[in-house]
Write a protein that holds these residues in place. Structure first.
Motif, PDB file in Angstrom:
ATOM      1  N   THR A 155       0.849  -1.195   0.000  1.00 57.51           N
ATOM      2  CA  THR A 155       0.000   0.000   0.000  1.00 57.51           C
ATOM      3  C   THR A 155       0.877   1.236   0.000  1.00 57.51           C
ATOM      4  OG1 THR A 155      -1.731  -1.125   1.276  1.00 57.51           O
ATOM      5  CG2 THR A 155      -1.804   1.276   1.216  1.00 57.51           C
ATOM      6  N   THR A 156       0.645   2.133  -0.927  1.00 54.15           N
ATOM      7  CA  THR A 156       1.360   3.415  -0.909  1.00 54.15           C
ATOM      8  C   THR A 156       0.361   4.552  -0.752  1.00 54.15           C
ATOM      9  OG1 THR A 156       1.318   4.206  -3.207  1.00 54.15           O
ATOM     10  CG2 THR A 156       2.835   2.397  -2.696  1.00 54.15           C
ATOM     11  N   GLY A 157       0.843   5.643  -0.180  1.00 56.32           N
ATOM     12  CA  GLY A 157       0.064   6.866  -0.162  1.00 56.32           C
ATOM     13  C   GLY A 157       0.198   7.606  -1.482  1.00 56.32           C
ATOM     14  N   THR A 166      13.557  -0.818  -8.311  1.00 57.16           N
ATOM     15  CA  THR A 166      13.293  -0.980  -6.885  1.00 57.16           C
ATOM     16  C   THR A 166      12.142  -1.951  -6.645  1.00 57.16           C
ATOM     17  OG1 THR A 166      14.257   1.059  -6.057  1.00 57.16           O
ATOM     18  CG2 THR A 166      12.315   0.265  -4.906  1.00 57.16           C
ATOM     19  N   ALA A 167      12.267  -2.774  -5.615  1.00 53.40           N
ATOM     20  CA  ALA A 167      11.247  -3.758  -5.253  1.00 53.40           C
ATOM     21  C   ALA A 167      10.719  -3.450  -3.856  1.00 53.40           C
ATOM     22  CB  ALA A 167      11.827  -5.163  -5.293  1.00 53.40           C
ATOM     23  N   VAL A 168       9.399  -3.337  -3.751  1.00 53.86           N
ATOM     24  CA  VAL A 168       8.746  -3.117  -2.455  1.00 53.86           C
ATOM     25  C   VAL A 168       8.101  -4.436  -2.045  1.00 53.86           C
ATOM     26  CG1 VAL A 168       7.099  -1.725  -1.164  1.00 53.86           C
ATOM     27  CG2 VAL A 168       8.349  -0.712  -3.085  1.00 53.86           C
ATOM     28  N   GLY A 169       8.510  -4.980  -0.885  1.00 55.86           N
ATOM     29  CA  GLY A 169       8.142  -6.332  -0.483  1.00 55.86           C
ATOM     30  C   GLY A 169       6.710  -6.486  -0.006  1.00 55.86           C
ATOM     31  N   ILE A 170       6.314  -7.732   0.169  1.00 52.76           N
ATOM     32  CA  ILE A 170       4.935  -8.107   0.494  1.00 52.76           C
ATOM     33  C   ILE A 170       4.422  -7.353   1.719  1.00 52.76           C
ATOM     34  CG2 ILE A 170       3.489  -9.998   1.348  1.00 52.76           C
ATOM     35  CD1 ILE A 170       5.081 -11.900  -0.381  1.00 52.76           C
ATOM     36  N   GLY A 171       3.252  -6.722   1.529  1.00 56.20           N
ATOM     37  CA  GLY A 171       2.560  -6.087   2.640  1.00 56.20           C
ATOM     38  C   GLY A 171       3.187  -4.820   3.173  1.00 56.20           C
ATOM     39  N   ALA A 172       4.191  -4.287   2.510  1.00 52.03           N
ATOM     40  CA  ALA A 172       4.820  -3.045   2.979  1.00 52.03           C
ATOM     41  C   ALA A 172       3.864  -1.863   2.808  1.00 52.03           C
ATOM     42  CB  ALA A 172       6.120  -2.786   2.227  1.00 52.03           C
ATOM     43  N   VAL A 173       4.057  -0.858   3.637  1.00 54.63           N
ATOM     44  CA  VAL A 173       3.268   0.381   3.578  1.00 54.63           C
ATOM     45  C   VAL A 173       4.231   1.544   3.365  1.00 54.63           C
ATOM     46  CG1 VAL A 173       1.738   1.938   4.842  1.00 54.63           C
ATOM     47  CG2 VAL A 173       1.479  -0.544   5.091  1.00 54.63           C
ATOM     48  N   VAL A 174       3.939   2.355   2.356  1.00 58.26           N
ATOM     49  CA  VAL A 174       4.771   3.510   2.033  1.00 58.26           C
ATOM     50  C   VAL A 174       3.912   4.764   2.206  1.00 58.26           C
ATOM     51  CG1 VAL A 174       6.223   4.631   0.313  1.00 58.26           C
ATOM     52  CG2 VAL A 174       6.072   2.127   0.374  1.00 58.26           C
ATOM     53  N   PHE A 175       4.302   5.632   3.110  1.00 56.53           N
ATOM     54  CA  PHE A 175       3.497   6.811   3.413  1.00 56.53           C
ATOM     55  C   PHE A 175       3.521   7.834   2.278  1.00 56.53           C
ATOM     56  CE2 PHE A 175       2.634   4.971   7.252  1.00 56.53           C
ATOM     57  CZ  PHE A 175       2.108   5.817   8.228  1.00 56.53           C
ATOM     58  N   ASP A 176       2.568   8.773   2.348  1.00 61.73           N
ATOM     59  CA  ASP A 176       2.427   9.813   1.334  1.00 61.73           C
ATOM     60  C   ASP A 176       3.753  10.524   1.067  1.00 61.73           C
ATOM     61  OD1 ASP A 176      -0.237   9.244   1.380  1.00 61.73           O
ATOM     62  OD2 ASP A 176      -0.885  11.143   2.257  1.00 61.73           O
ATOM     63  N   ARG A 177       3.998  10.797  -0.203  1.00 64.77           N
ATOM     64  CA  ARG A 177       5.096  11.643  -0.676  1.00 64.77           C
ATOM     65  C   ARG A 177       6.495  11.068  -0.409  1.00 64.77           C
ATOM     66  NH1 ARG A 177       2.955  16.518  -2.306  1.00 64.77           N
ATOM     67  NH2 ARG A 177       0.833  16.917  -1.560  1.00 64.77           N
ATOM     68  N   VAL A 178       6.572   9.831  -0.033  1.00 60.01           N
ATOM     69  CA  VAL A 178       7.881   9.208   0.188  1.00 60.01           C
ATOM     70  C   VAL A 178       8.538   8.898  -1.146  1.00 60.01           C
ATOM     71  CG1 VAL A 178       9.036   7.097   0.982  1.00 60.01           C
ATOM     72  CG2 VAL A 178       7.413   8.290   2.484  1.00 60.01           C
ATOM     73  N   VAL A 179       9.829   9.182  -1.237  1.00 63.36           N
ATOM     74  CA  VAL A 179      10.628   8.875  -2.428  1.00 63.36           C
ATOM     75  C   VAL A 179      11.573   7.727  -2.088  1.00 63.36           C
ATOM     76  CG1 VAL A 179      12.323   9.746  -4.078  1.00 63.36           C
ATOM     77  CG2 VAL A 179      10.480  11.243  -3.259  1.00 63.36           C
ATOM     78  N   ILE A 180      11.536   6.677  -2.910  1.00 62.83           N
ATOM     79  CA  ILE A 180      12.430   5.536  -2.728  1.00 62.83           C
ATOM     80  C   ILE A 180      13.383   5.500  -3.923  1.00 62.83           C
ATOM     81  CG2 ILE A 180      12.599   3.031  -2.466  1.00 62.83           C
ATOM     82  CD1 ILE A 180       9.765   3.077  -1.314  1.00 62.83           C
ATOM     83  N   GLY A 181      14.671   5.518  -3.657  1.00 67.13           N
ATOM     84  CA  GLY A 181      15.663   5.583  -4.715  1.00 67.13           C
ATOM     85  C   GLY A 181      15.744   4.318  -5.543  1.00 67.13           C
ATOM     86  N   GLU A 182      16.493   4.395  -6.623  1.00 67.62           N
ATOM     87  CA  GLU A 182      16.602   3.286  -7.568  1.00 67.62           C
ATOM     88  C   GLU A 182      17.387   2.108  -6.979  1.00 67.62           C
ATOM     89  OE1 GLU A 182      20.506   5.150  -9.880  1.00 67.62           O
ATOM     90  OE2 GLU A 182      18.644   4.787 -10.965  1.00 67.62           O
ATOM     91  N   HIS A 183      17.089   0.913  -7.485  1.00 64.28           N
ATOM     92  CA  HIS A 183      17.798  -0.315  -7.127  1.00 64.28           C
ATOM     93  C   HIS A 183      17.738  -0.620  -5.630  1.00 64.28           C
ATOM     94  CE1 HIS A 183      19.631  -1.217 -11.040  1.00 64.28           C
ATOM     95  NE2 HIS A 183      19.762   0.096 -11.192  1.00 64.28           N
ATOM     96  N   SER A 184      16.717  -0.155  -4.945  1.00 64.89           N
ATOM     97  CA  SER A 184      16.564  -0.450  -3.528  1.00 64.89           C
ATOM     98  C   SER A 184      15.543  -1.557  -3.312  1.00 64.89           C
ATOM     99  CB  SER A 184      16.161   0.804  -2.751  1.00 64.89           C
ATOM    100  OG  SER A 184      17.270   1.674  -2.632  1.00 64.89           O
TER     101      SER A 184
END
Length: 220
Positions: A155-157, A166-184
């Motif tokens: 779930t992302t905001g 970049t891969a976001v794993g099972i069931g992770a939550v990403v809050f509003d306006r968060v930036v995740i860099g490449e290859h993370s």
């Protein structure tokens, strides 16, 4: 109905086959897999050959497109690059499940897969060969760059930015306006409250950087 071939024959391929059949927009002529013998089957579709056989298969089956059904982001990108070089006329087609919810003004790049129950909010942008997995949610005005992926139940905001590869794993939550860099990589069940730098592994509640990683490091 245009003929296509699916690259891969394992779990990701099973999900893609199911989507394509339910879309009823393309006819799958078979599968491409360099690690299994010709004639073996997945969900009733035969392995037709390896990557090197693709140019001949394009002519033989009048192929209009291809879907790269490989879950690992870096591996998917590498295979796609080789296909584009060997068969530049072959387009990467999308697989979007009929039960996915696609908001207004969403842009989906070529070769991207959107699975059952996924939600793409209005004005989201997805790059090339991304994966939005089962029941993952990308909220409004968010961006997924090329070859990135959301695992099941993510779930992302709104206004989030997911870097390329970049891969976001099972069931992770990403809050509003968060930036995740490449290859993370964001670990399963993580809660991401703040920006994540490129080339790192982060997990926990709240998520914290655990270590650096290199492009192509295994994570699945």
């Amino acid at each position: 109905m245009d003929n296509i071939i699916v690259v891969g024959s394992s779990g990701q391929a099973k999900a893609v086959i199911d989507i394509v059949e339910q879309q009823n927009s393309y006819a799958i002529v078979g599968l491409l897999d360099s690690f299994r013998p010709i004639g073996e089957e997945t969900l009733g579709y035969s392995i037709l050959g390896a990557e090197d056989d693709l140019p001949a298969l394009v002519r033989q089956h009048d192929l209009a497109g291809v879907i790269v059904a490989i879950g690992d982001n870096h591996a998917r990108a590498a295979v796609a690059a080789r296909i584009a070089l060997a068969c530049p006329q072959l387009r990467f087609v999308n697989a979007v499940h009929p039960n996915a919810s696609i908001g207004k003004a969403v842009l989906i790049g070529e070769g991207t897969v959107v699975m059952a129950g996924a939600v793409l909010g209005p004005c989201c942008q997805l790059g090339r060969l991304c994966i939005v997995n089962t029941k993952a949610s990308l909220d409004h005005d968010s961006v997924m760059s090329d070859f990135s992926s959301l695992a099941p139940g993510v779930t992302t905001g709104g206004y989030c930015r997911i870097g390329s590869y970049t891969a976001v794993g099972i069931g992770a939550v990403v809050f509003d306006r968060v930036v995740i860099g490449e290859h993370s990589v964001i670990g399963g069940g993580a809660v991401v409250l703040h920006a994540v730098e490129a080339f790192c592994v982060s997990y926990g509640v709240p998520a914290k950087k655990v270590r650096d990683r290199q492009a192509g490091d295994r994570y699945l």
